[in-house]
Design an enzyme around this catalytic site. Structure first.
Site, PDB file in Angstrom:
ATOM      1  N   GLY A   1       0.815  -1.215   0.000  1.00 60.34           N
ATOM      2  CA  GLY A   1       0.000   0.000   0.000  1.00 60.34           C
ATOM      3  C   GLY A   1       0.842   1.255   0.000  1.00 60.34           C
ATOM      4  N   ASP A   2       0.168   2.392  -0.182  1.00 53.92           N
ATOM      5  CA  ASP A   2       0.806   3.717  -0.164  1.00 53.92           C
ATOM      6  C   ASP A   2       1.876   3.884  -1.230  1.00 53.92           C
ATOM      7  OD1 ASP A   2      -0.797   4.260   2.035  1.00 53.92           O
ATOM      8  OD2 ASP A   2       0.721   3.566   3.458  1.00 53.92           O
TER       9      ASP A   2
ATOM     10  N   LYS B   1      -0.834   5.411  -5.501  1.00 51.07           N
ATOM     11  CA  LYS B   1      -1.944   5.112  -6.421  1.00 51.07           C
ATOM     12  C   LYS B   1      -2.832   6.342  -6.638  1.00 51.07           C
ATOM     13  CE  LYS B   1      -3.204   1.940  -3.545  1.00 51.07           C
ATOM     14  NZ  LYS B   1      -2.063   1.982  -2.605  1.00 51.07           N
TER      15      LYS B   1
ATOM     16  N   LYS C   1      -2.031   9.569  -6.598  1.00 47.88           N
ATOM     17  CA  LYS C   1      -1.417  10.513  -7.532  1.00 47.88           C
ATOM     18  C   LYS C   1      -1.569  10.017  -8.973  1.00 47.88           C
ATOM     19  CE  LYS C   1       2.696  12.076  -9.659  1.00 47.88           C
ATOM     20  NZ  LYS C   1       3.975  12.763  -9.691  1.00 47.88           N
TER      21      LYS C   1
ATOM     22  N   GLY D   1      -5.868   5.648   2.216  1.00 43.49           N
ATOM     23  CA  GLY D   1      -5.635   7.089   2.220  1.00 43.49           C
ATOM     24  C   GLY D   1      -4.835   7.391   0.978  1.00 43.49           C
ATOM     25  N   HIS D   2      -5.469   8.004  -0.010  1.00 37.45           N
ATOM     26  CA  HIS D   2      -4.815   8.264  -1.292  1.00 37.45           C
ATOM     27  C   HIS D   2      -4.568   9.759  -1.444  1.00 37.45           C
ATOM     28  CE1 HIS D   2      -6.548   4.279  -3.101  1.00 37.45           C
ATOM     29  NE2 HIS D   2      -5.792   4.096  -2.047  1.00 37.45           N
TER      30      HIS D   2
ATOM     31  N   GLN E   1      -4.914  -0.357  -1.151  1.00 40.64           N
ATOM     32  CA  GLN E   1      -3.906  -1.240  -0.560  1.00 40.64           C
ATOM     33  C   GLN E   1      -2.946  -1.746  -1.654  1.00 40.64           C
ATOM     34  OE1 GLN E   1      -7.478  -2.149   0.597  1.00 40.64           O
ATOM     35  NE2 GLN E   1      -7.067  -0.357   1.823  1.00 40.64           N
TER      36      GLN E   1
ATOM     37  N   ARG F   1       5.643   5.078   8.721  1.00 40.18           N
ATOM     38  CA  ARG F   1       5.728   3.850   7.914  1.00 40.18           C
ATOM     39  C   ARG F   1       7.098   3.224   8.099  1.00 40.18           C
ATOM     40  NH1 ARG F   1       3.451   7.174   2.813  1.00 40.18           N
ATOM     41  NH2 ARG F   1       1.225   7.067   3.281  1.00 40.18           N
TER      42      ARG F   1
ATOM     43  N   LYS G   1       8.283   8.049  -6.394  1.00 39.66           N
ATOM     44  CA  LYS G   1       9.221   8.481  -5.359  1.00 39.66           C
ATOM     45  C   LYS G   1      10.686   8.198  -5.694  1.00 39.66           C
ATOM     46  CE  LYS G   1       7.071   9.160  -1.354  1.00 39.66           C
ATOM     47  NZ  LYS G   1       6.292   9.091  -0.114  1.00 39.66           N
TER      48      LYS G   1
ATOM     49  N   ASP H   1      12.634  10.322  -6.767  1.00 36.54           N
ATOM     50  CA  ASP H   1      13.343  11.504  -6.271  1.00 36.54           C
ATOM     51  C   ASP H   1      13.860  11.322  -4.841  1.00 36.54           C
ATOM     52  OD1 ASP H   1      10.393  11.536  -5.972  1.00 36.54           O
ATOM     53  OD2 ASP H   1      10.801  13.201  -4.612  1.00 36.54           O
TER      54      ASP H   1
ATOM     55  N   VAL I   1       8.488  11.725  -9.988  1.00 32.41           N
ATOM     56  CA  VAL I   1       9.662  12.325  -9.345  1.00 32.41           C
ATOM     57  C   VAL I   1       9.277  13.432  -8.363  1.00 32.41           C
ATOM     58  CG1 VAL I   1      11.348  11.685 -11.120  1.00 32.41           C
ATOM     59  CG2 VAL I   1       9.991  13.771 -11.416  1.00 32.41           C
ATOM     60  N   GLY I   2       8.033  13.393  -7.904  1.00 23.55           N
ATOM     61  CA  GLY I   2       7.549  14.378  -6.933  1.00 23.55           C
ATOM     62  C   GLY I   2       6.061  14.159  -6.739  1.00 23.55           C
TER      63      GLY I   2
HETATM   64  P1  GDP Z   1      -1.577   5.664  -2.083  1.00 17.78           P
HETATM   65  O1  GDP Z   1      -2.275   5.177  -0.863  1.00 17.78           O
HETATM   66  O2  GDP Z   1      -1.024   4.557  -2.897  1.00 17.78           O
HETATM   67  O3  GDP Z   1      -2.399   6.621  -2.903  1.00 17.78           O
HETATM   68  O4  GDP Z   1      -0.302   6.507  -1.563  1.00 17.78           O
HETATM   69  P2  GDP Z   1      -0.307   7.573  -0.354  1.00 17.78           P
HETATM   70  O5  GDP Z   1      -0.951   8.805  -0.822  1.00 17.78           O
HETATM   71  O6  GDP Z   1      -0.803   6.926   0.887  1.00 17.78           O
HETATM   72  O7  GDP Z   1       1.246   7.771  -0.144  1.00 17.78           O
HETATM   73  C1  GDP Z   1       2.073   8.248  -1.150  1.00 17.78           C
HETATM   74  C2  GDP Z   1       2.764   9.519  -0.636  1.00 17.78           C
HETATM   75  O8  GDP Z   1       3.838   9.845  -1.493  1.00 17.78           O
HETATM   76  C3  GDP Z   1       1.873  10.739  -0.651  1.00 17.78           C
HETATM   77  O9  GDP Z   1       2.268  11.598   0.375  1.00 17.78           O
HETATM   78  C4  GDP Z   1       2.174  11.371  -2.012  1.00 17.78           C
HETATM   79  O10 GDP Z   1       1.905  12.776  -2.045  1.00 17.78           O
HETATM   80  C5  GDP Z   1       3.626  11.098  -2.128  1.00 17.78           C
HETATM   81  N1  GDP Z   1       4.130  10.905  -3.500  1.00 17.78           N
HETATM   82  C6  GDP Z   1       3.555  10.269  -4.547  1.00 17.78           C
HETATM   83  N2  GDP Z   1       4.409  10.207  -5.585  1.00 17.78           N
HETATM   84  C7  GDP Z   1       5.545  10.822  -5.183  1.00 17.78           C
HETATM   85  C8  GDP Z   1       6.815  11.048  -5.792  1.00 17.78           C
HETATM   86  O11 GDP Z   1       7.073  10.654  -6.918  1.00 17.78           O
HETATM   87  N3  GDP Z   1       7.760  11.690  -5.056  1.00 17.78           N
HETATM   88  C9  GDP Z   1       7.530  12.124  -3.781  1.00 17.78           C
HETATM   89  N4  GDP Z   1       8.507  12.734  -3.130  1.00 17.78           N
HETATM   90  N5  GDP Z   1       6.344  11.921  -3.174  1.00 17.78           N
HETATM   91  C10 GDP Z   1       5.377  11.267  -3.859  1.00 17.78           C
HETATM   92  P1  IMO Z   2      -3.813   2.573   0.671  1.00 12.84           P
HETATM   93  O1  IMO Z   2      -4.975   2.339  -0.256  1.00 12.84           O
HETATM   94  C1  IMO Z   2      -1.123   0.893   3.660  1.00 12.84           C
HETATM   95  C2  IMO Z   2      -2.776  -2.131   6.339  1.00 12.84           C
HETATM   96  C3  IMO Z   2      -2.880  -1.752   7.811  1.00 12.84           C
HETATM   97  C4  IMO Z   2      -2.699  -3.111   8.446  1.00 12.84           C
HETATM   98  C5  IMO Z   2      -3.445  -4.037   7.478  1.00 12.84           C
HETATM   99  C6  IMO Z   2      -4.873  -4.341   7.890  1.00 12.84           C
HETATM  100  O2  IMO Z   2      -3.673   3.933   1.180  1.00 12.84           O
HETATM  101  O3  IMO Z   2      -2.570   2.017   0.041  1.00 12.84           O
HETATM  102  P2  IMO Z   2      -7.137  -2.930   7.846  1.00 12.84           P
HETATM  103  O4  IMO Z   2      -7.485  -1.643   8.516  1.00 12.84           O
HETATM  104  O5  IMO Z   2      -7.282  -2.917   6.375  1.00 12.84           O
HETATM  105  O6  IMO Z   2      -7.834  -4.111   8.467  1.00 12.84           O
HETATM  106  O7  IMO Z   2      -5.571  -3.130   8.186  1.00 12.84           O
HETATM  107  O8  IMO Z   2      -3.441  -3.377   6.237  1.00 12.84           O
HETATM  108  N1  IMO Z   2      -3.440  -1.188   5.405  1.00 12.84           N
HETATM  109  C7  IMO Z   2      -2.782  -0.330   4.624  1.00 12.84           C
HETATM  110  N2  IMO Z   2      -1.469  -0.034   4.561  1.00 12.84           N
HETATM  111  N3  IMO Z   2      -1.989   1.490   2.814  1.00 12.84           N
HETATM  112  C8  IMO Z   2      -3.300   1.188   2.852  1.00 12.84           C
HETATM  113  O9  IMO Z   2      -4.187   1.672   1.953  1.00 12.84           O
HETATM  114  C9  IMO Z   2      -3.760   0.278   3.824  1.00 12.84           C
HETATM  115  N4  IMO Z   2      -4.975  -0.222   4.142  1.00 12.84           N
HETATM  116  C10 IMO Z   2      -4.760  -1.125   5.101  1.00 12.84           C
HETATM  117  O10 IMO Z   2      -1.875  -0.846   8.182  1.00 12.84           O
HETATM  118  O11 IMO Z   2      -1.335  -3.476   8.400  1.00 12.84           O
HETATM  119 MG    MG Z   3      -2.244   5.406   1.203  1.00 10.68          MG
END
Ligand code: GDP
Ligand code: IMO
Ligand code: MG
Length: 424
Positions: free
Chosen positions: A11-12, A15, A17, A39-40, A219, A300, A326, A328, A409-410
């Site tokens: 996850g994170d 996606k 962006k 959290g996107h 995720q 994280r 990321k 960068d 790259v940002g």
């Molecule tokens: P998601 O859950 O997959 O949508 O990702 P999140 O939003 O939870 O986490 C990604 C984090 O990285 C966020 O704070 C974005 O603003 C940041 N981000 C995304 N792409 C880039 C990148 O290419 N470079 C940097 N420095 N930050 C990025």
């Molecule tokens: P995005 O869409 C990162 C992780 C939790 C925990 C496990 C189970 O932003 O990438 P849950 O609340 O789903 O029962 O938790 O999954 N987890 C994530 N980790 N990004 C997420 O979503 C996540 N959604 C759940 O931290 O380890």
């Molecule tokens: Mg996220």
């Protein structure tokens, strides 16, 4: 034409962006799994948003936002998110909420705390597990139930009755009343009650009309309930292999499947993480990458790129291209490591073990490559990246088994290099 944006790690990956970037050319964006555990991050015209349930296409007018059957939807969180977006956009988004999707109720969050599953797994404590469990146990409440107040009250009444018997010591459960909860739910859902309907038919119609449909995963592959690092996973299918079922279309063909992967690895919550860096290097990555959760604010865990885990994700997501984010963040490192294999009981393995105990024992086998000094945030063309960065991307593509389509790259949409993504 259809495109899916899929997480390749825990996850994170970025996606939000990537979906936001591609959504400007789409007619419909569909979130297909999870709920407010996601959290996107989206930067829309300079304003930063953390979206939880509404797909990232909502920021463009004329793009329909679908919350598909595979999700579990928290109506109260949705209302907050909806109001925030209406305020930012100055217009109402066009939503379609799958009538078959299950709802997260306040008691699901309470149960997660009472049972202790939240802390053992390190969940987001959003009631995800208990809500999916109720779906499988056939005692869940669905979006369609919101449409009829007396039916909703009746269903809540029978569910709360059972909960009160099972948890006599819980004051929080005791305080819940079926009629008050039904009223609160219907009043929170009021702006989108009319949007509850046949989501599979709407997606099907868009695809049949030749419209561009984007699927936004939540995720990542390693959090998939069946194929992730069980039990340290979420409770839904998070991968392309589960997408047709989650949106209710057996004949779904998604031409472009973008596997989103960070240039390194992160994970929030508990569970094995072979390439985790627990010392100074991990701290450095966390601070350089601002690696703190969007939903819970938790730091994280950070580590090097793991090709063994990514190849496992490749089988599940079948990416036609990679969106590497990321890159960068790695600028300024003298040396970057990539995990090519694991050492387990003095043997080298290149497959991802299903046994949690084995995975916990796996030691990463690294290959080192040179880093680069230059700040690459403003780079707009692939050819302008430092040679070492391009060599790193080549290793990623070769090791994962998919070409690079996008390099980020940002965090802003402009900070993106599109190399091989043509939706023709
Ligand atoms: P998601 O859950 O997959 O949508 O990702 P999140 O939003 O939870 O986490 C990604 C984090 O990285 C966020 O704070 C974005 O603003 C940041 N981000 C995304 N792409 C880039 C990148 O290419 N470079 C940097 N420095 N930050 C990025
Ligand atoms: P995005 O869409 C990162 C992780 C939790 C925990 C496990 C189970 O932003 O990438 P849950 O609340 O789903 O029962 O938790 O999954 N987890 C994530 N980790 N990004 C997420 O979503 C996540 N959604 C759940 O931290 O380890
Ligand atoms: Mg996220």
């Amino acid at each position: 034409m259809a495109t899916a944006v899929l997480g390749m790690q825990w996850g994170d990956e970025g996606k939000g962006k990537i979906t936001h970037l591609l959504a400007k050319d789409a007619a419909m964006v569909v979130r297909f799994n999870g709920g407010p555990n996601a959290g996107h991050t989206v930067i829309d015209r300079g304003v930063k948003f953390g979206t939880h349930q509404i797909p990232a296409g909502v920021f463009y007018s004329g793009v329909k936002s679908v919350l598909a059957t595979g999700m579990v939807i928290d109506i109260f969180v949705l209302r907050e998110e909806y109001d925030g977006i209406v305020e930012h956009l100055g217009r109402k988004p066009e939503l379609i909420i799958a009538e078959n999707a299950h709802l997260i109720m306040p008691y699901h969050r309470i149960l997660e705390d009472l049972e202790g599953s939240g802390s053992a797994i390190g969940t987001t404590r959003r009631g995800i597990g208990p809500a999916y469990r109720d779906r499988a146990a056939r005692i869940g409440i669905r979006a369609i139930d919101l449409l009829d107040g007396s039916r909703l009250r009746e269903r809540l009444h029978s569910r709360l009755d059972a909960l009160k018997r099972a948890w006599p010591q819980s004051e929080e459960i005791a305080s819940l009343s079926a009629s008050a909860l039904a009223d609160d739910l219907r009043s929170a859902a009021e702006p989108f009650l009319a949007s509850i309907g046949d989501a599979p038919a709407a997606i099907d119609a868009a695809l049949t009309n030749g419209e561009e449909v984007l699927f936004e995963g939540a995720q990542g592959a390693l959090l998939d309930v069946d194929y992730g690092t069980y039990p340290y996973v979420t409770s839904s299918s998070t991968v392309y292999a589960g997408l047709p079922h989650a949106v209710g279309l057996g004949g779904l063909r998604v031409e472009h499947r973008l596997g989103v992967t960070k240039a390194y690895t992160t994970r929030v919550g508990e569970g094995p993480f072979p390439t985790e860096l627990t010392g100074e290097e991990g701290e450095w990555l966390r601070s350089a990458g601002a690696e703190f959760g969007v939903t819970t604010g938790r730091p994280r865990r950070c580590g090097w790129l793991d090709l063994v885990a990514l190849r496992h994700a490749t089988r599940l997501n079948a990416p036609t291209g990679l969106a590497v984010t990321k890159l960068d963040v790695l600028s300024g490192l003298e040396e970057i490591k990539i995990c090519r294999a694991y050492r387990l009981h003095d043997r080298e393995i290149t497959t991802f073990p299903a046994s949690l105990e084995d995975l916990a024992l796996c030691e990463p086998v690294y290959e080192s490559v040179s880093g680069w000094d230059d700040d690459i945030t403003g780079v707009a063309a692939y050819g302008d990246l430092p040679a070492a960065a391009r060599a790193y991307l080549d290793l990623m593509a070769e090791g994962i088994g998919a070409p690079i389509s996008i390099v980020s790259v940002g965090p802003s949409p402009e900070e993106t290099i599109i190399t091989g993504f043509d939706r023709g």
